[in-house]
Motif scaffolding. Structure first.
Motif, short mmCIF file in Angstrom:
data_model
loop_
_atom_site.label_atom_id
_atom_site.label_comp_id
_atom_site.label_asym_id
_atom_site.label_seq_id
_atom_site.Cartn_x
_atom_site.Cartn_y
_atom_site.Cartn_z
N ARG A 1 -25.39 -6.56 55.69
CA ARG A 1 -24.99 -7.69 54.86
C ARG A 1 -26.20 -8.49 54.39
NH1 ARG A 1 -24.17 -10.60 51.63
NH2 ARG A 1 -22.51 -12.09 51.25
N THR A 2 -27.15 -8.66 55.27
CA THR A 2 -28.37 -9.36 54.91
C THR A 2 -29.12 -8.62 53.81
OG1 THR A 2 -28.56 -10.29 57.12
CG2 THR A 2 -30.56 -10.21 55.80
N VAL A 3 -29.22 -7.31 53.97
CA VAL A 3 -29.91 -6.50 52.96
C VAL A 3 -29.21 -6.61 51.61
CG1 VAL A 3 -30.62 -4.18 52.36
CG2 VAL A 3 -30.74 -4.91 54.73
N ARG A 4 -27.91 -6.55 51.63
CA ARG A 4 -27.16 -6.69 50.38
C ARG A 4 -27.34 -8.08 49.79
NH1 ARG A 4 -21.24 -5.88 51.08
NH2 ARG A 4 -21.32 -7.06 49.15
N HIS A 5 -27.37 -9.06 50.64
CA HIS A 5 -27.57 -10.42 50.17
C HIS A 5 -28.90 -10.54 49.42
CE1 HIS A 5 -27.20 -14.69 49.94
NE2 HIS A 5 -28.25 -14.91 50.69
N TYR A 6 -29.93 -9.95 49.96
CA TYR A 6 -31.22 -10.00 49.29
C TYR A 6 -31.16 -9.29 47.95
CZ TYR A 6 -32.95 -11.62 53.79
OH TYR A 6 -33.14 -12.35 54.94
N GLU A 7 -30.35 -8.25 47.88
CA GLU A 7 -30.20 -7.56 46.60
C GLU A 7 -29.43 -8.43 45.61
OE1 GLU A 7 -28.45 -3.74 46.93
OE2 GLU A 7 -28.29 -3.44 44.75
N GLU A 8 -28.40 -9.12 46.09
CA GLU A 8 -27.65 -10.04 45.22
C GLU A 8 -28.58 -11.09 44.62
OE1 GLU A 8 -23.70 -9.88 48.09
OE2 GLU A 8 -24.41 -11.82 47.38
N LEU A 9 -29.55 -11.51 45.39
CA LEU A 9 -30.49 -12.53 44.91
C LEU A 9 -31.61 -11.92 44.08
CD1 LEU A 9 -30.86 -14.92 47.97
CD2 LEU A 9 -29.29 -15.05 46.04
N GLY A 10 -31.59 -10.60 43.93
CA GLY A 10 -32.62 -9.97 43.12
C GLY A 10 -33.95 -9.81 43.83
N LEU A 11 -33.95 -9.86 45.14
CA LEU A 11 -35.21 -9.72 45.88
C LEU A 11 -35.59 -8.27 46.05
CD1 LEU A 11 -34.50 -12.45 48.56
CD2 LEU A 11 -36.28 -12.51 46.85
N ILE A 12 -34.60 -7.39 46.10
CA ILE A 12 -34.85 -5.95 46.11
C ILE A 12 -33.88 -5.29 45.16
CG2 ILE A 12 -35.87 -5.62 48.40
CD1 ILE A 12 -33.19 -5.37 49.58
N ALA A 13 -34.21 -4.11 44.72
CA ALA A 13 -33.37 -3.40 43.74
C ALA A 13 -33.42 -1.92 44.05
CB ALA A 13 -33.84 -3.69 42.32
#
Lengths: 136, 136
Positions: B30-42
């Motif tokens: 969930r944390t990893v996905r959250h960072y993706e939602e924020l555009g931190l990783i793609a």
DNA sequence: CTTTACGTTGACGTCAACGTCAAGAACGTG
DNA sequence: CACGTTCTTGACGTTGACGTCAACGTAAAG
């Protein structure tokens, strides 16, 4: 203004209002009250009004530094409470020393992260400056 | 297990699943996905499934270090995006260098706070050890 | 071919750290 | 003494950083 002049003999030690400490530390009175709600500070009450002493300002400084360092307020409390913990008996002293050790380890981990981040940033800056120089 | 053996010629570079990176960095998916939602990783998508490359792991490491240092994720993004910012033209390079300067100032403020906190803690520890010695 | 494990997208919940009213009480000042 | 300023206590709102749950797809294993 609060009377800052006249300092002859031993007057009662100076105190501050909530607006003064908030201003001085660059936070809102709501923030100061919030810290009190969490038990981080405990100003004197004169009637219903809060009266802040030097001790409260010291603690507020510690709190805000902890905040700048990114510690959650609950953790900040354990730290500053540590400075006031009873240590008359050997067992108490040993407990405090143990806590100090944990806190130190934490801070040193942060320092390592910080140094790494700074080193990377400085390396990157150097490369950018070289690129800039190449662009003449 | 993911096949770790057989490394003869130039195989396609290794990739990871979300569970693997989450495990490896000690966070939840969930944390990893959250960072993706924020555009931190793609991460790449194969069909609907996320595929993580070394680049994503690098960024995740930077994100988590920023988090340990107490930076809000939005600020973390500005920092790691800085490393990927275009700097082909002089104006772009100068902008990047300006940003680097701000970040450095911020980090150095933190370092000062950190050193102060450590110094205080060490002084306190020393006094505690003296008290302990006096208790013989 | 069903089970089991892992993946996906919403969407709502939660906790910390305050912000933001509202509605009074207390206090110096003209 | 009325008035504006500063203080008080609620109480609800907000933002960031996820947790948690539902409902579903997919792919290897028995």
């Amino acid at each position: 203004m609060t009377d800052a002049a006249a300092d002859p003999a031993d007057e009662p030690p100076r105190t501050w209002t909530i607006a003064e400490v908030a201003d001085e530390f660059g936070v809102t009175h709501r923030t100061v009250r919030h810290y009190e709600e969490l038990g981080l500070i405990a100003p004197e009450r004169r009637g219903t009004t809060r009266v802040y002493h030097r001790r409260d300002r010291t603690r507020l400084g510690l709190i805000l530094r902890g905040r700048r360092l990114g510690f959650p307020l609950e953790e900040v409390r354990t730290i500053i409470d540590l400075y006031d913990a009873p240590r008359g008996r050997r067992s108490q002293l040993e407990y405090v020393l143990g806590q100090i050790g944990s806190r130190r380890a934490d801070l040193e981990q942060r320092r390592a992260d910080l140094e790494a981040a700074l080193a990377e940033l400085e390396g990157f800056e150097r490369r950018c400056r070289e690129d800039l120089a190449r662009l003449g």
